[in-house]
Design a protein around this motif. Structure first.
Motif, PDB file in Angstrom:
ATOM      1  N   VAL A  31       0.885  -1.160   0.000  1.00  0.00           N
ATOM      2  CA  VAL A  31       0.000   0.000   0.000  1.00  0.00           C
ATOM      3  C   VAL A  31       0.926   1.215   0.000  1.00  0.00           C
ATOM      4  CG1 VAL A  31      -1.808   1.267   1.207  1.00  0.00           C
ATOM      5  CG2 VAL A  31      -1.774  -1.243   1.293  1.00  0.00           C
ATOM      6  N   ALA A  32       1.091   1.818  -1.156  1.00  0.00           N
ATOM      7  CA  ALA A  32       2.079   2.883  -1.324  1.00  0.00           C
ATOM      8  C   ALA A  32       1.477   4.234  -0.957  1.00  0.00           C
ATOM      9  CB  ALA A  32       2.579   2.913  -2.769  1.00  0.00           C
ATOM     10  N   MET A  33       2.154   4.955  -0.077  1.00  0.00           N
ATOM     11  CA  MET A  33       1.717   6.297   0.294  1.00  0.00           C
ATOM     12  C   MET A  33       2.564   7.312  -0.459  1.00  0.00           C
ATOM     13  SD  MET A  33       1.521   8.041   4.079  1.00  0.00           S
ATOM     14  CE  MET A  33       2.255   9.691   4.204  1.00  0.00           C
ATOM     15  N   VAL A  34       1.876   8.168  -1.232  1.00  0.00           N
ATOM     16  CA  VAL A  34       2.567   9.205  -2.001  1.00  0.00           C
ATOM     17  C   VAL A  34       1.868  10.543  -1.795  1.00  0.00           C
ATOM     18  CG1 VAL A  34       3.418   7.596  -3.754  1.00  0.00           C
ATOM     19  CG2 VAL A  34       1.225   8.760  -4.101  1.00  0.00           C
ATOM     20  N   ARG A  35       2.561  11.596  -2.120  1.00  0.00           N
ATOM     21  CA  ARG A  35       2.039  12.945  -1.876  1.00  0.00           C
ATOM     22  C   ARG A  35       1.361  13.547  -3.100  1.00  0.00           C
ATOM     23  NH1 ARG A  35       4.474  18.126  -1.792  1.00  0.00           N
ATOM     24  NH2 ARG A  35       6.459  17.210  -2.442  1.00  0.00           N
ATOM     25  N   LYS A  36       1.761  13.107  -4.293  1.00  0.00           N
ATOM     26  CA  LYS A  36       1.281  13.753  -5.518  1.00  0.00           C
ATOM     27  C   LYS A  36       0.499  12.779  -6.390  1.00  0.00           C
ATOM     28  CE  LYS A  36       5.247  16.918  -5.648  1.00  0.00           C
ATOM     29  NZ  LYS A  36       6.428  17.359  -6.439  1.00  0.00           N
ATOM     30  N   GLU A  37      -0.577  13.286  -6.971  1.00  0.00           N
ATOM     31  CA  GLU A  37      -1.437  12.482  -7.843  1.00  0.00           C
ATOM     32  C   GLU A  37      -0.656  11.902  -9.016  1.00  0.00           C
ATOM     33  OE1 GLU A  37      -4.696  10.567  -9.045  1.00  0.00           O
ATOM     34  OE2 GLU A  37      -4.975  12.065  -7.460  1.00  0.00           O
ATOM     35  N   GLU A  38       0.307  12.667  -9.537  1.00  0.00           N
ATOM     36  CA  GLU A  38       1.053  12.199 -10.716  1.00  0.00           C
ATOM     37  C   GLU A  38       2.000  11.039 -10.405  1.00  0.00           C
ATOM     38  OE1 GLU A  38       2.930  16.300  -9.596  1.00  0.00           O
ATOM     39  OE2 GLU A  38       0.948  15.372  -9.587  1.00  0.00           O
ATOM     40  N   GLN A  39       2.165  10.707  -9.123  1.00  0.00           N
ATOM     41  CA  GLN A  39       3.030   9.589  -8.745  1.00  0.00           C
ATOM     42  C   GLN A  39       2.266   8.267  -8.671  1.00  0.00           C
ATOM     43  OE1 GLN A  39       4.352  11.210  -5.002  1.00  0.00           O
ATOM     44  NE2 GLN A  39       6.051  12.350  -5.920  1.00  0.00           N
ATOM     45  N   VAL A  40       0.951   8.332  -8.697  1.00  0.00           N
ATOM     46  CA  VAL A  40       0.121   7.150  -8.456  1.00  0.00           C
ATOM     47  C   VAL A  40       0.338   6.062  -9.501  1.00  0.00           C
ATOM     48  CG1 VAL A  40      -2.249   6.293  -8.343  1.00  0.00           C
ATOM     49  CG2 VAL A  40      -1.646   8.418  -7.177  1.00  0.00           C
ATOM     50  N   ASP A  41       0.235   6.399 -10.776  1.00  0.00           N
ATOM     51  CA  ASP A  41       0.331   5.390 -11.832  1.00  0.00           C
ATOM     52  C   ASP A  41       1.677   4.673 -11.814  1.00  0.00           C
ATOM     53  OD1 ASP A  41      -2.226   5.935 -12.670  1.00  0.00           O
ATOM     54  OD2 ASP A  41      -1.618   7.242 -14.324  1.00  0.00           O
ATOM     55  N   HIS A  42       2.751   5.422 -11.565  1.00  0.00           N
ATOM     56  CA  HIS A  42       4.083   4.798 -11.554  1.00  0.00           C
ATOM     57  C   HIS A  42       4.194   3.773 -10.430  1.00  0.00           C
ATOM     58  CE1 HIS A  42       8.292   4.167 -12.129  1.00  0.00           C
ATOM     59  NE2 HIS A  42       8.623   4.698 -10.973  1.00  0.00           N
ATOM     60  N   LEU A  43       3.641   4.087  -9.258  1.00  0.00           N
ATOM     61  CA  LEU A  43       3.705   3.133  -8.139  1.00  0.00           C
ATOM     62  C   LEU A  43       2.882   1.893  -8.430  1.00  0.00           C
ATOM     63  CD1 LEU A  43       5.349   3.462  -5.499  1.00  0.00           C
ATOM     64  CD2 LEU A  43       5.051   5.592  -6.740  1.00  0.00           C
ATOM     65  N   LYS A  44       1.778   2.055  -9.122  1.00  0.00           N
ATOM     66  CA  LYS A  44       0.980   0.895  -9.512  1.00  0.00           C
ATOM     67  C   LYS A  44       1.740   0.031 -10.515  1.00  0.00           C
ATOM     68  CE  LYS A  44      -3.636   2.746  -8.603  1.00  0.00           C
ATOM     69  NZ  LYS A  44      -4.936   3.151  -9.199  1.00  0.00           N
ATOM     70  N   GLU A  45       2.464   0.682 -11.406  1.00  0.00           N
ATOM     71  CA  GLU A  45       3.276  -0.055 -12.384  1.00  0.00           C
ATOM     72  C   GLU A  45       4.376  -0.860 -11.690  1.00  0.00           C
ATOM     73  OE1 GLU A  45       4.751   2.864 -15.046  1.00  0.00           O
ATOM     74  OE2 GLU A  45       2.810   3.265 -15.994  1.00  0.00           O
ATOM     75  N   LEU A  46       4.880  -0.339 -10.576  1.00  0.00           N
ATOM     76  CA  LEU A  46       5.927  -1.039  -9.830  1.00  0.00           C
ATOM     77  C   LEU A  46       5.381  -2.212  -9.020  1.00  0.00           C
ATOM     78  CD1 LEU A  46       8.088   1.946  -8.473  1.00  0.00           C
ATOM     79  CD2 LEU A  46       8.627   0.402 -10.367  1.00  0.00           C
ATOM     80  N   GLY A  47       4.040  -2.255  -8.875  1.00  0.00           N
ATOM     81  CA  GLY A  47       3.448  -3.403  -8.185  1.00  0.00           C
ATOM     82  C   GLY A  47       2.610  -3.086  -6.973  1.00  0.00           C
ATOM     83  N   ALA A  48       2.397  -1.816  -6.678  1.00  0.00           N
ATOM     84  CA  ALA A  48       1.568  -1.466  -5.533  1.00  0.00           C
ATOM     85  C   ALA A  48       0.127  -1.891  -5.781  1.00  0.00           C
ATOM     86  CB  ALA A  48       1.630   0.035  -5.261  1.00  0.00           C
TER      87      ALA A  48
END
Length: 215
Positions: free
Chosen positions: A28-45
């Protein structure tokens, strides 16, 4: 376990997400910016939550089983961010974990925190913040593990590490890949022998698993 990764978009954090996606755990990846969401999902979150470490981020602790705190202010910021992110962010995360019944807490710290005065004036604020954050975590009721790596590198993961609970006498000329640090942070999650333990880690020695078994 569903594992909240705080600092998921950092250099170590991204490696943690990849390690978790290859394990039986869920990231469950916690990020601060909306534009970071897709990349974290691509990494496997499996899930990405938007939250700001410098504000109230307690909602991120809903429906998780463990926490890996890997956030850091970074070398380009000043002592103010070191206080609010490395120290206060960690303290709040520990508080939220207790309040939400999340017992397992793994914290990324740093070598040199045993004696911040010896780290030089430039590193001192960072090492003091990390030391204070570690002491706060130790005072909680959480099943914590504190991992203190040496100098970080961008080399490929080796799975060969050396750990020490008493501290290395010297780290001159030694480092550890960020990917190996991430592997250690994920590996300790379901190892009760690492509960309430603090240890340093560098590249070298035996495999990750055998080193952690000996703690």
């Amino acid at each position: 376990m569903k594992v909240l990764v705080i600092g998921a978009n950092g250099q170590v954090g991204r490696n943690i997400v990849k390690e978790l996606s290859a394990s039986e755990h869920e990231a469950v990846a916690m990020v601060r910016k909306e534009e970071q969401v897709d990349h974290l999902k691509e990494l496997g979150a499996q899930k990405v939550v938007l939250a700001d470490l410098e504000k109230d981020f307690s909602e991120a602790f809903s429906d998780v089983d463990a926490v890996i705190f890997a956030a850091g202010s970074g070398a380009s910021t000043g002592p103010d961010k070191t206080l609010t992110i490395d120290l206060w962010g960690s303290a709040k995360a520990a508080q939220y974990a207790e309040e939400n019944g999340v017992k397992r807490f793994v914290q990324l710290s740093s070598m040199g925190t045993n004696d911040p005065d010896a780290g030089g004036e430039e590193m001192k604020p960072y090492l003091v913040a990390k030391r204070a954050a570690d002491e706060i975590l130790k005072s909680t009721s959480l099943d914590y593990t504190i991992v203190r790596p040496g100098a970080l590198s961008d080399e490929d993961k080796t799975e060969n590490i050396e750990v020490s609970t008493s501290g290395f006498t010297s780290m001159e000329g030694r480092s550890i890949p960020r990917a190996d640090v991430a592997s250690v942070l994920v590996n300790v999650l379901d190892r009760p022998n690492t509960y309430h333990k603090t240890f340093e880690v560098l590249q070298g020695g035996n495999s990750t698993a055998s080193e952690l078994d000996s703690l």
